[in-house]
Design a protein around this motif. Structure first.
Motif, PDB file in Angstrom:
ATOM      1  N   ALA A 121       0.820  -1.208   0.000  1.00 37.03           N
ATOM      2  CA  ALA A 121       0.000   0.000   0.000  1.00 37.03           C
ATOM      3  C   ALA A 121       0.854   1.257   0.000  1.00 37.03           C
ATOM      4  CB  ALA A 121      -0.936   0.001   1.208  1.00 37.03           C
ATOM      5  N   LEU A 122       2.069   1.170   0.599  1.00 38.43           N
ATOM      6  CA  LEU A 122       2.880   2.373   0.771  1.00 38.43           C
ATOM      7  C   LEU A 122       4.062   2.468  -0.187  1.00 38.43           C
ATOM      8  CD1 LEU A 122       2.973   2.564   4.686  1.00 38.43           C
ATOM      9  CD2 LEU A 122       1.470   3.785   3.102  1.00 38.43           C
ATOM     10  N   ALA A 123       4.751   1.340  -0.425  1.00 38.69           N
ATOM     11  CA  ALA A 123       5.988   1.405  -1.217  1.00 38.69           C
ATOM     12  C   ALA A 123       5.782   1.973  -2.623  1.00 38.69           C
ATOM     13  CB  ALA A 123       6.631   0.014  -1.284  1.00 38.69           C
ATOM     14  N   PRO A 124       4.758   1.556  -3.372  1.00 44.27           N
ATOM     15  CA  PRO A 124       4.604   2.134  -4.712  1.00 44.27           C
ATOM     16  C   PRO A 124       4.335   3.630  -4.707  1.00 44.27           C
ATOM     17  CG  PRO A 124       3.352   0.088  -4.519  1.00 44.27           C
ATOM     18  CD  PRO A 124       3.789   0.465  -3.136  1.00 44.27           C
ATOM     19  N   LEU A 125       3.865   4.150  -3.588  1.00 40.35           N
ATOM     20  CA  LEU A 125       3.563   5.575  -3.522  1.00 40.35           C
ATOM     21  C   LEU A 125       4.796   6.436  -3.316  1.00 40.35           C
ATOM     22  CD1 LEU A 125       0.321   5.566  -1.345  1.00 40.35           C
ATOM     23  CD2 LEU A 125       0.501   6.290  -3.737  1.00 40.35           C
ATOM     24  N   VAL A 126       5.888   5.849  -2.786  1.00 42.93           N
ATOM     25  CA  VAL A 126       7.058   6.666  -2.474  1.00 42.93           C
ATOM     26  C   VAL A 126       7.614   7.355  -3.728  1.00 42.93           C
ATOM     27  CG1 VAL A 126       9.401   6.657  -1.546  1.00 42.93           C
ATOM     28  CG2 VAL A 126       7.621   5.308  -0.421  1.00 42.93           C
ATOM     29  N   PRO A 127       7.927   6.623  -4.825  1.00 37.21           N
ATOM     30  CA  PRO A 127       8.389   7.334  -6.025  1.00 37.21           C
ATOM     31  C   PRO A 127       7.335   8.261  -6.616  1.00 37.21           C
ATOM     32  CG  PRO A 127       8.966   5.001  -6.128  1.00 37.21           C
ATOM     33  CD  PRO A 127       7.999   5.160  -4.992  1.00 37.21           C
ATOM     34  N   ALA A 128       6.069   7.829  -6.607  1.00 36.09           N
ATOM     35  CA  ALA A 128       5.021   8.663  -7.190  1.00 36.09           C
ATOM     36  C   ALA A 128       4.890   9.987  -6.439  1.00 36.09           C
ATOM     37  CB  ALA A 128       3.687   7.912  -7.176  1.00 36.09           C
ATOM     38  N   LEU A 129       4.885   9.930  -5.115  1.00 37.78           N
ATOM     39  CA  LEU A 129       4.769  11.158  -4.334  1.00 37.78           C
ATOM     40  C   LEU A 129       6.035  11.998  -4.415  1.00 37.78           C
ATOM     41  CD1 LEU A 129       2.841   9.905  -1.162  1.00 37.78           C
ATOM     42  CD2 LEU A 129       1.949  11.014  -3.225  1.00 37.78           C
ATOM     43  N   ALA A 130       7.198  11.341  -4.607  1.00 41.27           N
ATOM     44  CA  ALA A 130       8.431  12.103  -4.793  1.00 41.27           C
ATOM     45  C   ALA A 130       8.355  12.933  -6.073  1.00 41.27           C
ATOM     46  CB  ALA A 130       9.628  11.158  -4.847  1.00 41.27           C
ATOM     47  N   VAL A 131       7.813  12.350  -7.123  1.00 33.47           N
ATOM     48  CA  VAL A 131       7.661  13.090  -8.384  1.00 33.47           C
ATOM     49  C   VAL A 131       6.679  14.243  -8.214  1.00 33.47           C
ATOM     50  CG1 VAL A 131       6.802  12.909 -10.754  1.00 33.47           C
ATOM     51  CG2 VAL A 131       8.327  11.146  -9.833  1.00 33.47           C
ATOM     52  N   VAL A 132       5.571  13.989  -7.526  1.00 34.60           N
ATOM     53  CA  VAL A 132       4.595  15.053  -7.280  1.00 34.60           C
ATOM     54  C   VAL A 132       5.229  16.175  -6.463  1.00 34.60           C
ATOM     55  CG1 VAL A 132       2.424  15.613  -6.137  1.00 34.60           C
ATOM     56  CG2 VAL A 132       2.609  13.518  -7.486  1.00 34.60           C
ATOM     57  N   ALA A 133       6.034  15.794  -5.448  1.00 31.46           N
ATOM     58  CA  ALA A 133       6.701  16.808  -4.630  1.00 31.46           C
ATOM     59  C   ALA A 133       7.690  17.624  -5.462  1.00 31.46           C
ATOM     60  CB  ALA A 133       7.432  16.142  -3.463  1.00 31.46           C
ATOM     61  N   ALA A 134       8.394  16.957  -6.398  1.00 33.87           N
ATOM     62  CA  ALA A 134       9.330  17.678  -7.260  1.00 33.87           C
ATOM     63  C   ALA A 134       8.590  18.686  -8.132  1.00 33.87           C
ATOM     64  CB  ALA A 134      10.113  16.683  -8.129  1.00 33.87           C
ATOM     65  N   PHE A 135       7.427  18.298  -8.649  1.00 32.92           N
ATOM     66  CA  PHE A 135       6.634  19.231  -9.454  1.00 32.92           C
ATOM     67  C   PHE A 135       6.135  20.389  -8.601  1.00 32.92           C
ATOM     68  CE2 PHE A 135       6.731  16.411 -12.938  1.00 32.92           C
ATOM     69  CZ  PHE A 135       6.243  17.094 -14.028  1.00 32.92           C
ATOM     70  N   ASP A 136       5.708  20.102  -7.399  1.00 31.29           N
ATOM     71  CA  ASP A 136       5.179  21.154  -6.536  1.00 31.29           C
ATOM     72  C   ASP A 136       6.262  22.163  -6.194  1.00 31.29           C
ATOM     73  OD1 ASP A 136       3.284  22.484  -4.990  1.00 31.29           O
ATOM     74  OD2 ASP A 136       3.839  21.393  -3.174  1.00 31.29           O
ATOM     75  N   GLY A 194       3.132   2.741 -12.737  1.00 31.90           N
ATOM     76  CA  GLY A 194       1.794   3.157 -13.141  1.00 31.90           C
ATOM     77  C   GLY A 194       1.302   4.354 -12.340  1.00 31.90           C
ATOM     78  N   LEU A 195       1.539   4.341 -11.024  1.00 31.02           N
ATOM     79  CA  LEU A 195       1.111   5.465 -10.185  1.00 31.02           C
ATOM     80  C   LEU A 195       1.862   6.745 -10.549  1.00 31.02           C
ATOM     81  CD1 LEU A 195       0.845   3.695  -6.717  1.00 31.02           C
ATOM     82  CD2 LEU A 195      -1.048   4.698  -8.004  1.00 31.02           C
ATOM     83  N   THR A 196       3.149   6.607 -10.822  1.00 32.03           N
ATOM     84  CA  THR A 196       3.940   7.788 -11.184  1.00 32.03           C
ATOM     85  C   THR A 196       3.432   8.419 -12.475  1.00 32.03           C
ATOM     86  OG1 THR A 196       5.899   6.884 -10.081  1.00 32.03           O
ATOM     87  CG2 THR A 196       6.258   8.608 -11.727  1.00 32.03           C
ATOM     88  N   LEU A 197       3.175   7.585 -13.461  1.00 32.53           N
ATOM     89  CA  LEU A 197       2.672   8.113 -14.735  1.00 32.53           C
ATOM     90  C   LEU A 197       1.261   8.658 -14.594  1.00 32.53           C
ATOM     91  CD1 LEU A 197       4.166   5.383 -17.068  1.00 32.53           C
ATOM     92  CD2 LEU A 197       4.764   7.810 -17.052  1.00 32.53           C
ATOM     93  N   LEU A 217      -4.954   8.204  -1.630  1.00 30.74           N
ATOM     94  CA  LEU A 217      -6.251   7.704  -1.169  1.00 30.74           C
ATOM     95  C   LEU A 217      -6.693   6.495  -1.978  1.00 30.74           C
ATOM     96  CD1 LEU A 217      -8.762   8.023   0.604  1.00 30.74           C
ATOM     97  CD2 LEU A 217      -9.682   9.597  -1.116  1.00 30.74           C
ATOM     98  N   VAL A 218      -6.617   6.582  -3.296  1.00 30.25           N
ATOM     99  CA  VAL A 218      -7.098   5.489  -4.151  1.00 30.25           C
ATOM    100  C   VAL A 218      -6.241   4.244  -3.973  1.00 30.25           C
ATOM    101  CG1 VAL A 218      -7.418   4.744  -6.533  1.00 30.25           C
ATOM    102  CG2 VAL A 218      -8.171   7.023  -5.835  1.00 30.25           C
ATOM    103  N   TRP A 219      -4.917   4.393  -4.028  1.00 35.50           N
ATOM    104  CA  TRP A 219      -4.056   3.208  -3.979  1.00 35.50           C
ATOM    105  C   TRP A 219      -4.090   2.532  -2.609  1.00 35.50           C
ATOM    106  CZ3 TRP A 219      -2.180  -0.170  -7.096  1.00 35.50           C
ATOM    107  CH2 TRP A 219      -1.210  -1.072  -6.639  1.00 35.50           C
ATOM    108  N   ILE A 220      -4.018   3.322  -1.550  1.00 32.76           N
ATOM    109  CA  ILE A 220      -4.047   2.722  -0.202  1.00 32.76           C
ATOM    110  C   ILE A 220      -5.366   2.016   0.034  1.00 32.76           C
ATOM    111  CG2 ILE A 220      -4.099   3.290   2.262  1.00 32.76           C
ATOM    112  CD1 ILE A 220      -2.004   5.430   1.721  1.00 32.76           C
ATOM    113  N   THR A 221      -6.463   2.604  -0.418  1.00 36.77           N
ATOM    114  CA  THR A 221      -7.773   1.965  -0.245  1.00 36.77           C
ATOM    115  C   THR A 221      -7.817   0.615  -0.960  1.00 36.77           C
ATOM    116  OG1 THR A 221      -8.878   4.115  -0.072  1.00 36.77           O
ATOM    117  CG2 THR A 221     -10.240   2.219  -0.656  1.00 36.77           C
ATOM    118  N   VAL A 222      -7.330   0.570  -2.200  1.00 30.38           N
ATOM    119  CA  VAL A 222      -7.347  -0.679  -2.961  1.00 30.38           C
ATOM    120  C   VAL A 222      -6.458  -1.726  -2.310  1.00 30.38           C
ATOM    121  CG1 VAL A 222      -6.669  -1.728  -5.153  1.00 30.38           C
ATOM    122  CG2 VAL A 222      -7.936   0.427  -5.140  1.00 30.38           C
ATOM    123  N   ALA A 223      -5.221  -1.358  -1.947  1.00 31.81           N
ATOM    124  CA  ALA A 223      -4.278  -2.327  -1.394  1.00 31.81           C
ATOM    125  C   ALA A 223      -4.756  -2.875  -0.054  1.00 31.81           C
ATOM    126  CB  ALA A 223      -2.904  -1.680  -1.238  1.00 31.81           C
TER     127      ALA A 223
END
Length: 267
Positions: A121-136, A194-197, A217-223
């Motif tokens: 639930a958490l590991a796939p989000l780390v790179p995705a959120l890192a990319v979002v943070a870089a954009f922000d 997939g989450l990053t893209l 929210l979506v990924w953690i809920t599914v996992a």
């Protein structure tokens, strides 16, 4: 007859080659300051142009954050490091990656309930959120694309590469440190892609905080829902991994279309 001492040629050669002792080198430098004859000799004995170029580069080169120094050691060009280091972008990125990685490790290592589900639930989000943070953090750099060769697409991909370059090794390390997760060491990579893209596509419509919240929210809920019904295998099976890869390919195409369309529309 003048008895003034001048630096002999062998000493100049040793100085230029860096073989002089520090005290002797200091003495030579102090003497040359007040001796026009040795100043002229120095020009023929020492490549002063390259020395001055090195000094100028050292003085004018901006100091980049620690996260970018790591990426530079991995081959990131200096001009890209300066661009990504503008403002507080990479500092925010580094802090986000470390915080997310620690949260993932602690949550998966300490939870009494389905550590595999919590990790996925958490590991796939780390790179995705890192990319979002870089954009922000680098959102203010969108104007850079106008007067420089950095198009919006290239700037987007640079941010993505910086985020993934820090986040993927950190998350892989988590899988090694948390007991019982060795079987999931690489299973999270394609979901994370997939989450990053998906995040990159959503960033063409929504603000980074909104995108990060939706992805989490979506990924953690599914996992966690799959973990609750004991079907975590649906995320790691070969069919699921192939599905994540297919979705990633489609999202990459959508992202390329979105960014190039916005760039051409901006004129």
């Amino acid at each position: 007859m003048s008895t003034q001492w001048h630096v002999p040629a062998p000493t100049w050669r040793a100085y230029a080659a860096g073989r002089l002792e520090p005290a002797a080198a200091t003495s030579v430098e102090a003497h040359v300051v007040g001796c026009p004859h040795c100043q002229a000799a120095a020009r023929s004995a020492v490549d002063t142009a390259s020395v001055w170029a090195g000094v100028q580069a050292t003085v004018t080169r901006p100091r980049v954050p620690w996260a970018l120094r790591v990426l530079r050691r991995l081959g990131l060009p200096d001009d890209v490091a300066v661009l990504l280091g503008a403002g507080e972008s990479v500092l925010v990125l580094g802090v986000t990656v470390v915080a997310a990685a620690l949260t993932c490790a602690l949550s998966a290592g300490l939870t009494p309930w389905r550590p595999d589900a919590v990790f996925l639930a958490l590991a796939p989000l780390v790179p995705a959120l890192a990319v979002v943070a870089a954009f922000d953090a680098t959102h203010c750099l969108r104007e850079v694309s106008a007067p420089t060769p950095y198009s919006r697409l290239r700037l987007a991909l640079l941010r993505t590469a910086a985020g993934l370059g820090l986040a993927i090794p950190a998350t892989l390390l988590i899988g090694l440190l948390v007991p019982g997760l060795s079987g999931l060491m690489v299973a999270w990579l394609l979901p994370s892609l997939g989450l990053t893209l998906a995040g990159l596509v959503l960033l063409t419509w929504w603000a980074p905080p909104v995108v990060g919240g939706v992805l989490a929210l979506v990924w953690i809920t599914v996992a966690l829902a799959l973990g609750r019904v004991d079907r975590v295998d649906l995320l790691v099976s070969p069919a699921a991994q192939a599905g994540f890869l297919g979705v990633a390919v489609v999202l990459a195409a959508v992202f390329a279309v979105r960014v190039t369309t916005r760039t051409s529309g901006a004129g």
